[in-house]
Motif scaffolding. Structure first.
Motif, PDB file in Angstrom:
ATOM      1  N   PRO A 150      -3.655  -4.732   0.222  1.00  0.00           N
ATOM      2  CA  PRO A 150      -4.667  -3.955   0.944  1.00  0.00           C
ATOM      3  C   PRO A 150      -6.051  -4.142   0.340  1.00  0.00           C
ATOM      4  O   PRO A 150      -6.242  -3.970  -0.855  1.00  0.00           O
ATOM      5  CB  PRO A 150      -4.190  -2.510   0.762  1.00  0.00           C
ATOM      6  N   THR A 199      -3.410   1.804   7.961  1.00  0.00           N
ATOM      7  CA  THR A 199      -3.618   0.365   8.057  1.00  0.00           C
ATOM      8  C   THR A 199      -3.904   0.001   9.500  1.00  0.00           C
ATOM      9  O   THR A 199      -3.264   0.499  10.421  1.00  0.00           O
ATOM     10  CB  THR A 199      -2.372  -0.399   7.561  1.00  0.00           C
ATOM     11  N   PRO A 258      -5.143  -5.656   5.693  1.00  0.00           N
ATOM     12  CA  PRO A 258      -4.168  -6.429   4.923  1.00  0.00           C
ATOM     13  C   PRO A 258      -4.623  -7.878   4.777  1.00  0.00           C
ATOM     14  O   PRO A 258      -4.955  -8.530   5.752  1.00  0.00           O
ATOM     15  CB  PRO A 258      -2.882  -6.326   5.763  1.00  0.00           C
TER      16      PRO A 258
END
Length: 182
Positions: A23, A132, A8
């Motif tokens: 992203p 993530t 991120p």
């Protein structure tokens, strides 16, 4: 299913919530070089000119300046024979996130792409998942069915292909598109 990891990156500082994070794909250098070569040598040459004629980003002759010159010239010429000109300007927030992979692959099949290149691009899009990684912790993977990969070379051209059939219906209307991934 291949898992992609995203880092991120904040759009603004300070980070106040997750909506200001975008992203960025962490892609190996060799993959990025290959992607750039495939786009340059195999994909761009088969995109019909009419697909890009009203697009002002992600092409050699396109830029913000080109878009502004075209807009100013078009409005100026229209004002020579009309009392007023209506301009409708739409900003699609997170437009690159709306690209449906299956629809894009169907559109790509209409181009004269070599079968191996089409399969390569499809493999870049289909049957993927993402997670993530923040502070060393990874989220659970989720399937990806939409969007282009931020930070990729393929992403902008995939988006341009996706919106290429967005055209005006009347001869008195003009359309100009400017895509960016910010």
């Amino acid at each position: 299913m291949e898992a992609c990891y995203f880092t991120p990156a904040p759009k603004v500082q300070p980070v106040t919530n997750v909506s200001v994070l975008r992203p960025i794909s962490v892609t190996p250098v060799f993959s990025r070089i290959t992607e750039r070569l495939v786009m340059r040598d195999f994909f761009l040459p088969v995109i019909p000119d009419e697909c890009l004629c009203d697009q002002f980003a992600y092409k050699i002759t396109g830029s913000t300046t080109s878009a502004l010159v075209y807009l100013t010239d078009t409005v100026g010429r229209l004002l020579e024979s009309n009392r007023y000109v209506r301009c409708v300007m739409i900003d699609f927030s997170k437009a690159f996130d709306t690209v449906n992979h299956e629809v894009l692959v169907i559109k790509l099949q209409q181009f004269a792409l070599a079968g191996s290149i089409l399969k390569w691009i499809a493999s870049f899009l289909l049957d993927r998942s993402q997670s993530t990684k923040v502070n060393g912790e990874c989220s659970l993977p989720i399937n990806i069915t939409r969007s282009t990969v931020q930070g990729s070379v393929t992403g902008p051209y995939a988006f341009l292909t996706y919106v290429s059939n967005c055209k005006v219906l009347g001869i008195l209307n003009f359309l100009m598109k400017y895509a960016d991934d910010f």
